[in-house]
Design a protein around this motif. Structure first.
Motif, PDB file in Angstrom:
ATOM      1  N   LYS A 135      53.323  34.250  34.031  1.00 41.15           N
ATOM      2  CA  LYS A 135      54.224  34.915  34.978  1.00 41.15           C
ATOM      3  C   LYS A 135      55.687  34.741  34.579  1.00 41.15           C
ATOM      4  O   LYS A 135      56.480  35.687  34.665  1.00 41.15           O
ATOM      5  N   SER A 146      45.431  41.103  28.281  1.00 44.63           N
ATOM      6  CA  SER A 146      45.047  39.768  28.725  1.00 44.63           C
ATOM      7  C   SER A 146      45.703  38.664  27.906  1.00 44.63           C
ATOM      8  O   SER A 146      45.472  37.496  28.161  1.00 44.63           O
ATOM      9  N   GLU A 175      48.281  30.903  34.445  1.00 47.79           N
ATOM     10  CA  GLU A 175      48.798  32.008  35.251  1.00 47.79           C
ATOM     11  C   GLU A 175      50.305  31.885  35.453  1.00 47.79           C
ATOM     12  O   GLU A 175      51.044  32.868  35.332  1.00 47.79           O
TER      13      GLU A 175
END
Length: 199
Positions: free
Chosen positions: A185, A7, A181
């Motif tokens: 990415k 994570s 996010e």
């Protein structure tokens, strides 16, 4: 250094902050990143961004803040800033910045750094609905994508318009989790610490 888990992720992130009122949200974005991003955060601010949000306030959240001061040119120039980072996120990105980069212009330190960058560059446009819909802006976005940059389309929702004094349906600044996010990415995965170049 904090060990990585599924994570968390690390790297050297350069955030370019432009002259949009949404730059006031920058501390919230950096705080959201800190929950899972274990790397460094440098912020390069345009002059207008510094009018909306004082650089000394940003320095409370970022590891380093660059404003293009002339006496710091040897350390903080486009070439060194581009080389010292793994990913650049222009957050928020004004229509002016989109236009400058799309046409190859470099009127300030931020856009010059984009021009010098050989790492992924992600733009988070923030502007009014009328501006976002303009053919010239759409052409600039298309050109940026053709040039290999990443442009995150703004979400549309109810936003309070200070000038109108009411809520309007308009492009919204990205939510902090969405920024995290996207950064996760596009942040290049790097090798063991011993193999990494010094910042």
């Amino acid at each position: 250094m904090t060990s990585e888990t599924p994570s968390t992720f690390d790297g050297r992130l350069l955030i370019g902050a432009t002259g949009s009122a949404a730059v006031a949200l920058l501390p919230a974005y950096i705080n959201a990143l800190r929950a899972t991003f274990t790397g460094t955060v440098t912020v390069v601010m345009t002059h207008t961004a510094g009018v909306f949000l004082p650089p000394h306030t940003v320095s409370l959240f970022a590891d380093r803040v660059v404003t293009g001061a002339r006496d710091a040119w040897q350390r903080e120039n486009p070439g060194t800033l581009a080389a010292e980072h793994d990913l650049m996120a222009v957050l928020p990105s004004s229509a002016h910045t989109l236009s400058a980069v799309a046409t190859g212009a470099a009127p300030n330190l931020l856009t010059a750094t984009v021009a010098a960058a050989e790492v992924p560059v992600v733009f988070f446009p923030v502007m009014t609905g009328a501006m976002w819909a303009k053919p010239a802006v759409r052409r600039n976005v298309d050109q940026l994508r053709l040039d290999g940059h990443h442009v995150v389309d703004p979400r549309v929702g109810q936003r309070y318009d200070v000038a109108l004094g009411r809520f309007v349906e308009s492009p919204m600044p990205p939510a902090p989790p969405a920024v995290v996010e996207v950064v996760g990415k596009f942040m290049p995965r790097r090798g063991p610490v011993a193999d990494r170049p010094s910042p």
